[in-house]
Design an enzyme around this catalytic site. Structure first.
Site, PDB file in Angstrom:
ATOM      1  N   THR A 201       0.868  -1.172   0.000  1.00  0.00           N
ATOM      2  CA  THR A 201       0.000   0.000   0.000  1.00  0.00           C
ATOM      3  C   THR A 201       0.905   1.221   0.000  1.00  0.00           C
ATOM      4  OG1 THR A 201      -1.638  -1.192   1.360  1.00  0.00           O
ATOM      5  CG2 THR A 201      -1.865   1.190   1.241  1.00  0.00           C
ATOM      6  N   ARG A 229     -12.861  -8.531  -2.983  1.00  0.00           N
ATOM      7  CA  ARG A 229     -12.326  -8.197  -1.660  1.00  0.00           C
ATOM      8  C   ARG A 229     -11.811  -6.762  -1.613  1.00  0.00           C
ATOM      9  NH1 ARG A 229      -7.120  -6.417   0.514  1.00  0.00           N
ATOM     10  NH2 ARG A 229      -7.006  -7.161   2.670  1.00  0.00           N
ATOM     11  N   GLY A 231      -9.798  -4.098   1.127  1.00  0.00           N
ATOM     12  CA  GLY A 231      -9.088  -3.970   2.386  1.00  0.00           C
ATOM     13  C   GLY A 231      -9.345  -2.642   3.051  1.00  0.00           C
ATOM     14  N   ASP A 232      -8.409  -2.215   3.885  1.00  0.00           N
ATOM     15  CA  ASP A 232      -8.613  -0.998   4.669  1.00  0.00           C
ATOM     16  C   ASP A 232      -8.278   0.279   3.913  1.00  0.00           C
ATOM     17  OD1 ASP A 232      -5.837  -1.954   4.884  1.00  0.00           O
ATOM     18  OD2 ASP A 232      -5.545  -0.195   6.142  1.00  0.00           O
ATOM     19  N   THR A 252      -0.964   0.901   6.394  1.00  0.00           N
ATOM     20  CA  THR A 252      -0.640  -0.194   5.490  1.00  0.00           C
ATOM     21  C   THR A 252      -0.537  -1.466   6.314  1.00  0.00           C
ATOM     22  OG1 THR A 252       1.006  -1.128   3.972  1.00  0.00           O
ATOM     23  CG2 THR A 252       1.824   0.383   5.659  1.00  0.00           C
ATOM     24  N   GLY A 253      -1.241  -2.511   5.910  1.00  0.00           N
ATOM     25  CA  GLY A 253      -1.178  -3.730   6.693  1.00  0.00           C
ATOM     26  C   GLY A 253      -2.224  -4.736   6.271  1.00  0.00           C
ATOM     27  N   GLY A 255      -5.424  -5.783   5.911  1.00  0.00           N
ATOM     28  CA  GLY A 255      -6.594  -4.923   5.895  1.00  0.00           C
ATOM     29  C   GLY A 255      -7.744  -5.363   6.756  1.00  0.00           C
TER      30      GLY A 255
END
Length: 335
Positions: A201, A229, A231-232, A252-253, A255
């Site tokens: 990210t 899908r 994510g965050d 970033t990680g 999500g």
């Protein structure tokens, strides 16, 4: 054999302690502007990266950092600085955002992005975009239009066309390295983290000379993602948050965990409501993510212009600069 979910949690636990940023070179000086960027976090170790690769990543981070810093140094707005930095990262195939995004299970590139203005908490976000060269520009356009906050898929792309944003075909986003990662994932029946070892990210946070904050985040998601899908990164409050009263955050990680923890807003709420410093707040929330079994990191800028990082992985592509002369880029936890 598919790696069990428990094994992934064990991998996350190896790096469960948040990594704190070193204080700025001149802690007594209050910056009139500041910016921080990231390009993803994960199992980033020197032994897995050649000297040439490290040099290239550091140069790419420096270019994006300088693009945003130039806007701020010339009196520009935090929103413009965030957008300028992220556009360069989206155009660089080294990062999982825009060009160079990972492939879905079906072999396409689906892009997500969000941006937020700390002055008014206006925000814009897009998900599942496949034909817009710079998703962060589309997220900014959604915010500026003001009728909605979050657009997805074909509707977001129709909006982009109406707003005259630059399109791009599949050949722009696709890279051979990402295609090989998908093929490896399918052939060896492993998870996304086994083929990339990081969460791809990109993002930026900034404070301008008028004291306003902004944050933005952009991503291609996780290798082999299915079923649309998300994510965050495009989720306001999870991957992106900005509020002049407290701070601005880009995450970033993993999500799913960052969404469940509401990471970006949780950090700023701790600053505003509990009176915590940005480093303490960031470390606490990343610690909560780790306790749930997730990992990743954040960049944060405070209302006063302090920039910090916090991550519980072996490394995070990152950088920061401000008006006091601070300028740094880093990759590994020990940097």
């Amino acid at each position: 054999m598919i790696r069990p979910f428990a094994a992934l949690l064990a991998l996350a636990a190896l790096f469960s302690a948040p990594v704190l940023a070193a204080p700025a070179a001149d802690a007594a000086a209050t910056p009139s502007w500041s910016i921080a960027i990231h390009g993803g976090a994960g199992t980033l170790q020197r032994k897995n990266m050649t000297a040439e690769e490290e040099k290239a990543y550091r140069a790419a981070l420096a270019a994006a950092l300088d693009a945003g810093a130039k806007v701020l140094a010339e009196g520009g707005e935090a929103l413009d600085a965030v957008e300028a930095a992220i556009v360069l990262l989206e155009d660089d195939p080294r990062f999982n955002a825009g060009r160079g995004a990972v492939f879905t299970w079906e072999g396409t590139n689906e892009l997500d992005a969000s941006i937020m203005d700390g002055r008014t908490r206006a925000a814009g976000a897009v998900a599942g975009v496949t034909t817009v060269r710079n998703p962060i520009r589309l997220a900014r356009s959604v915010m500026d239009d003001g009728r909605h906050v979050f657009l997805s898929g074909a509707g977001a792309e129709r909006f982009a066309s109406q707003r005259g944003l630059e399109p791009a075909g599949p050949e722009w986003f696709a890279t051979e390295r990402r295609r090989r990662q998908l093929e490896t994932m399918k052939a060896e029946r492993v998870g996304a983290l086994d083929v990339e070892f990081k969460f791809g990210t990109v993002g930026a946070v900034a404070r301008d000379q008028a004291g306003h904050l902004a944050a933005g985040t952009s991503t291609g998601g996780m290798t082999g993602k299915r079923w649309g899908r998300i994510g965050d990164a495009p989720v306001i409050g999870a991957g992106t948050w900005a509020d002049d009263r407290s701070c601005a955050v880009s995450a970033t990680g993993w999500g799913e965990f960052f969404i469940r923890a509401g990471v970006a807003q949780a950090i700023c709420d701790r600053v505003r409501l509990a009176g915590e410093g940005v480093q303490q707040a960031a470390d606490t929330v990343i610690g909560e993510v780790a306790a749930m079994g997730g990992d990743g990191g954040v960049i944060v800028v405070s209302a006063e212009g302090e920039t910090v990082y916090s991550f519980n992985t072996a490394g995070m592509y990152r950088g920061r600069a401000d008006s006091t002369g601070t300028r740094e880029v880093a990759i590994f936890a020990g940097d």
